[in-house]
Design an enzyme around this catalytic site. Structure first.
Site, PDB file in Angstrom:
ATOM      1  N   GLN A 108       0.828  -1.198  -0.077  1.00 44.09           N
ATOM      2  CA  GLN A 108      -0.124   0.026   0.017  1.00 44.09           C
ATOM      3  C   GLN A 108       0.885   1.312   0.047  1.00 44.09           C
ATOM      4  OE1 GLN A 108      -3.038  -0.259   3.300  1.00 44.09           O
ATOM      5  NE2 GLN A 108      -4.666  -0.645   1.788  1.00 44.09           N
TER       6      GLN A 108
ATOM      7  N   ASP B 210       5.011   1.059  12.084  1.00 43.46           N
ATOM      8  CA  ASP B 210       4.225   0.702  12.864  1.00 43.46           C
ATOM      9  C   ASP B 210       3.636   2.151  13.547  1.00 43.46           C
ATOM     10  OD1 ASP B 210       3.221  -2.019  14.543  1.00 43.46           O
ATOM     11  OD2 ASP B 210       2.541   0.046  15.330  1.00 43.46           O
ATOM     12  N   ALA B 211       2.370   2.264  13.779  1.00 41.12           N
ATOM     13  CA  ALA B 211       1.658   3.248  14.636  1.00 41.12           C
ATOM     14  C   ALA B 211       2.299   3.432  15.972  1.00 41.12           C
ATOM     15  CB  ALA B 211       0.339   3.200  14.358  1.00 41.12           C
TER      16      ALA B 211
ATOM     17  N   GLU C  55      -9.711   5.993  10.283  1.00 39.56           N
ATOM     18  CA  GLU C  55     -10.308   4.612  10.416  1.00 39.56           C
ATOM     19  C   GLU C  55      -9.134   3.515  10.445  1.00 39.56           C
ATOM     20  OE1 GLU C  55     -13.758   4.584   7.661  1.00 39.56           O
ATOM     21  OE2 GLU C  55     -13.496   2.288   7.355  1.00 39.56           O
TER      22      GLU C  55
ATOM     23  N   HIS D 135      -7.447  -1.086  14.190  1.00 37.17           N
ATOM     24  CA  HIS D 135      -6.893  -2.214  14.044  1.00 37.17           C
ATOM     25  C   HIS D 135      -5.633  -2.328  15.080  1.00 37.17           C
ATOM     26  CE1 HIS D 135      -8.903  -3.243  10.238  1.00 37.17           C
ATOM     27  NE2 HIS D 135      -8.569  -2.090   9.698  1.00 37.17           N
TER      28      HIS D 135
HETATM   29  N1  SAH Z   1      -6.641   5.870   6.399  1.00 40.48           N
HETATM   30  C1  SAH Z   1      -7.033   5.098   5.151  1.00 40.48           C
HETATM   31  C2  SAH Z   1      -6.755   3.509   5.263  1.00 40.48           C
HETATM   32  C3  SAH Z   1      -7.754   3.026   6.367  1.00 40.48           C
HETATM   33  S1  SAH Z   1      -7.608   1.366   6.627  1.00 40.48           S
HETATM   34  C4  SAH Z   1      -8.365   5.664   4.393  1.00 40.48           C
HETATM   35  O1  SAH Z   1      -8.881   6.188   5.106  1.00 40.48           O
HETATM   36  O2  SAH Z   1      -8.349   5.237   3.142  1.00 40.48           O
HETATM   37  C5  SAH Z   1      -6.793   0.939   7.884  1.00 40.48           C
HETATM   38  C6  SAH Z   1      -5.165   1.155   7.347  1.00 40.48           C
HETATM   39  O3  SAH Z   1      -4.382   1.366   8.679  1.00 40.48           O
HETATM   40  C7  SAH Z   1      -4.570   0.189   6.560  1.00 40.48           C
HETATM   41  O4  SAH Z   1      -3.775   0.867   5.601  1.00 40.48           O
HETATM   42  C8  SAH Z   1      -3.718  -0.716   7.375  1.00 40.48           C
HETATM   43  O5  SAH Z   1      -2.644  -1.306   6.819  1.00 40.48           O
HETATM   44  C9  SAH Z   1      -3.196   0.364   8.447  1.00 40.48           C
HETATM   45  N2  SAH Z   1      -2.574   0.105   9.696  1.00 40.48           N
HETATM   46  C10 SAH Z   1      -3.414  -1.049  10.359  1.00 40.48           C
HETATM   47  N3  SAH Z   1      -2.686  -1.034  11.563  1.00 40.48           N
HETATM   48  C11 SAH Z   1      -1.584  -0.219  11.419  1.00 40.48           C
HETATM   49  C12 SAH Z   1      -0.332  -0.086  12.345  1.00 40.48           C
HETATM   50  N4  SAH Z   1      -0.374  -0.727  13.467  1.00 40.48           N
HETATM   51  N5  SAH Z   1       0.578   0.992  11.927  1.00 40.48           N
HETATM   52  C13 SAH Z   1       0.470   1.406  10.852  1.00 40.48           C
HETATM   53  N6  SAH Z   1      -0.643   1.340   9.724  1.00 40.48           N
HETATM   54  C14 SAH Z   1      -1.447   0.347  10.371  1.00 40.48           C
END
Ligand code: SAH
Length: 277
Positions: A103, A126-127, A144, A148
């Site tokens: 992505q 990573d966040a 959004e 996760h």
């Molecule tokens: N913000 C975007 C994507 C939302 S989907 C939009 O609005 O279109 C959720 C996204 O969070 C995905 O790209 C996923 O790979 C990312 N993600 C999930 N956990 C994560 C983490 N721990 N660190 C960084 N990115 C993460």
């Protein structure tokens, strides 16, 4: 069940990036370009998914209030479309981070193609471990993506460190509309895990959570009625593609989201407090 869904259910939450790398394109096709819910103005609003999705991004852009020259952090940036729209609308620079490498590559290609690569950049991180200089950003959003992330507090503290005092953090997320009994959460958890939702928090708990992590909560906006049902119906309309990818189990989750009054969607605006002492 086959493919991604079975793997998604079996894999630990840390492989959330694999899930988005595998099925992100399918989801973005179903959801009108980005990977978030749409916003409809009311029952008589006949906008298609793409228009509603862009309207949701524009709502987020408005809440963030970024100005030309600001540096903005987009945590969990998907394919980069929301960040590019933010950069175009505001004149700000954006750093998008995402745990899904494919992505991130696609997002950087979009930035190049749209001539915004000088202001918008995407990187794998990573966040909970952003790897950015302390106090170096004027604003951030979790669009959004927080759902996760198993350790919300770690992510919010990391953002507190990355942001300047007074900077705004805007969160768009699926939320619980009430505090549910532990027993009910235990029942729902396997359903959530079919799409690697690590947790859904009660909306009423956000101000306290943000406070604990160094933010003051401002506006808390319940937009469930403008977003959830119509978005879920759109995805259910794309079921064939989901089934082909082995995403049968998430369809059960989507079906629950389309009908439940337990969960909804909210935008929360927070302000990073100055450091104490
Ligand atoms: N913000 C975007 C994507 C939302 S989907 C939009 O609005 O279109 C959720 C996204 O969070 C995905 O790209 C996923 O790979 C990312 N993600 C999930 N956990 C994560 C983490 N721990 N660190 C960084 N990115 C993460």
């Amino acid at each position: 069940m086959s493919g991604a869904a079975r793997n998604a259910a079996e894999r630990p939450a840390s492989s959330i990036g694999d899930l988005y790398d595998e099925v992100g394109v399918l989801i973005e096709e179903a959801m009108g370009g980005s990977l978030h819910y749409g916003y409809w103005n009311g029952a008589d609003d006949t906008s298609d998914m793409r228009t509603a999705s862009e309207r949701m991004t524009d709502l987020m852009v408005g809440k963030l209030g970024a100005r030309p020259g600001d540096r903005i952090l987009d945590v969990g940036c998907g394919n980069g479309r929301p960040a590019l729209r933010l950069a175009r609308a505001s004149g700000a620079s954006v750093l998008g981070v995402n745990i899904a490498p494919k992505q991130v590559a696609a997002a950087n290609e979009h930035a190049e193609r749209e001539g915004l690569a000088d202001r918008v950049r995407f990187t794998v991180a990573d966040a909970g471990d952003l790897g950015v200089a302390p106090g170096s950003f004027d604003g951030a959003w979790l669009f959004e993506s927080l759902l996760h992330m198993p350790d919300e507090r770690a992510v919010l503290r990391e953002l507190h460190a990355a942001l300047k005092p007074g900077a705004r953090l805007v969160i768009a997320n699926l939320v619980l509309l009430d505090r549910l009994p532990e027993e009910r959460i235990r029942q729902l958890r396997p359903l959530w895990e079919t799409f690697q939702i690590a947790s859904l928090l009660p909306l009423a708990g956000y101000p306290a959570l943000l406070k604990e992590c160094g933010f003051d909560a401002g506006e808390v906006l319940d937009i469930s009625e403008n977003s959830v049902q119509r978005t879920m119906e759109t995805i259910l309309g794309a079921q064939a593609g989901f089934r082909e990818e082995g995403l049968d189990e998430p369809l059960t989750l989507i079906d629950w989201l389309a009908r439940t009054t337990e969960a909804g969607y909210a935008i929360v605006v927070a302000v990073r407090r100055p450091d104490e002492g």
